[in-house]
Design a protein around this motif. Structure first.
Motif: not given
Length: 70
Positions: A54-60
């Motif tokens: 979820r953090i990867d998606i949020e950063h993207a």
């Protein structure tokens, strides 16, 4: 079907599915999936295992000017 590691319709479908699930907002997913595909999905290793948190998606989403989950 879903695929990754290049730009195309399979990666586009995967990007849309990931964002629709994450954002829980069809319009927001439709607005950002192409940029998400280009920045994230196309860069994933085609022949290797990978995960997106979820953090990867949020950063993207932050990087492409999208909004995160509320």
């Amino acid at each position: 079907g879903f695929s990754w590691g290049y730009l195309g319709s399979g990666p586009a479908q995967l990007a849309l599915a990931i964002l629709a699930d994450y954002l829980r907002d069809e319009n927001a997913a439709l607005a950002h999936y192409q940029a998400f595909k280009e920045k994230v999905i196309a860069a994933l290793p085609e022949q290797l295992e990978w995960t997106l948190s979820r953090i990867d998606i949020e950063h993207a989403l932050t990087a492409i000017g999208g909004r995160g989950a509320e």
